[in-house]
Scaffold this active site. Structure first.
Site, PDB file in Angstrom:
ATOM      1  N   ILE A  47      40.891 -44.861  39.308  1.00  0.00           N
ATOM      2  CA  ILE A  47      41.794 -43.720  39.435  1.00  0.00           C
ATOM      3  C   ILE A  47      41.248 -42.509  38.679  1.00  0.00           C
ATOM      4  O   ILE A  47      41.353 -41.365  39.134  1.00  0.00           O
ATOM      5  CB  ILE A  47      43.201 -44.082  38.929  1.00  0.00           C
ATOM      6  CG1 ILE A  47      43.797 -45.174  39.829  1.00  0.00           C
ATOM      7  CG2 ILE A  47      44.120 -42.867  38.915  1.00  0.00           C
ATOM      8  CD1 ILE A  47      45.058 -45.794  39.282  1.00  0.00           C
ATOM      9  N   CYS A  48      40.630 -42.756  37.529  1.00  0.00           N
ATOM     10  CA  CYS A  48      40.130 -41.663  36.682  1.00  0.00           C
ATOM     11  C   CYS A  48      39.197 -40.699  37.418  1.00  0.00           C
ATOM     12  O   CYS A  48      39.354 -39.481  37.294  1.00  0.00           O
ATOM     13  CB  CYS A  48      39.456 -42.222  35.434  1.00  0.00           C
ATOM     14  SG  CYS A  48      40.586 -43.189  34.393  1.00  0.00           S
ATOM     15  N   PRO A  49      38.227 -41.191  38.226  1.00  0.00           N
ATOM     16  CA  PRO A  49      37.369 -40.220  38.924  1.00  0.00           C
ATOM     17  C   PRO A  49      38.114 -39.389  39.959  1.00  0.00           C
ATOM     18  O   PRO A  49      37.741 -38.245  40.222  1.00  0.00           O
ATOM     19  CB  PRO A  49      36.279 -41.080  39.567  1.00  0.00           C
ATOM     20  CG  PRO A  49      36.814 -42.463  39.581  1.00  0.00           C
ATOM     21  CD  PRO A  49      37.737 -42.570  38.399  1.00  0.00           C
TER      22      PRO A  49
END
Length: 199
Positions: A47-49
């Site tokens: 999710i972070c990217p």
């Protein structure tokens, strides 16, 4: 975390990957800017990217409101550097520009901002938390998401714009529900509410 609102934000100095270089930054150096502190769990994840690539794509929107964006997690600055230079097609960031990737390797920043994931027995990663600070490093906004839900970057930009606008308002005026740039303000009186709702 809501108790932090209108309080002075904790100061910090840390290693940072920014514009192709590793430097040490101090948050006190940015007192002429609004600031988004964008805490996230880990580099090279899922999710972070999606979140950080959206921050990169909308960097000009933050600049419009004289705002600097700091992404912060507990990975090393060398992990940030490697991820920033990894191609987007393989899950990297690739086109990173003017984003400050802060390493909180000793977890002191996350600890001071209350973002360490308390559901993790090792407490080794940050939760998905966003702070917005004004030019005086006063906390003006705090939000937190569960780890499996990515944030809405447009909403963060709207909040930066709102905080920027509030600083320019005359005393007695405020921003109503859902305000966005160009929208009407609200006079904080009974008559002002009636007028706004009538329109």
């Amino acid at each position: 975390m809501s108790s932090a609102l209108n309080q002075k934000a904790p100061e910090f100095e840390a290693k940072c990957y920014h514009n192709g270089k590793i430097n040490t930054i101090n948050i006190k150096e940015f007192e002429d800017y609004y600031k988004v502190l964008f805490f996230y769990p880990l580099d090279f994840t899922f999710i972070c990217p999606t979140e950080i690539n959206e921050l990169i794509a909308k960097q000009a929107e933050f600049e419009k409101y004289n705002c600097k964006v700091f992404t912060i997690n507990t990975d090393s600055v060398y992990s940030h550097e490697a991820w920033a230079n990894q191609s987007k097609s393989t899950g990297g960031l690739e086109n990173i520009k003017d984003l400050y990737m802060v390493s909180d390797y000793d977890k002191k920043i996350c600890e001071s901002y209350g973002t360490l994931d308390r559901t993790n027995k090792n407490e080794s990663v940050s939760s998905r938390v966003t702070y917005i600070l004004d030019k005086d490093n006063i906390v003006k906004y705090v939000s937190a998401n569960i780890s499996d839900v990515g944030r809405n970057i447009d909403e963060i930009i709207r909040m930066v714009a709102s905080i920027n606008k509030v600083d320019l308002l005359e005393e007695g005026d405020a921003l109503p529900c859902g305000w966005s740039p160009g929208g009407d303000t609200l006079q904080k009186t009974h008559a002002g509410v009636i007028k706004f709702l009538g329109e």
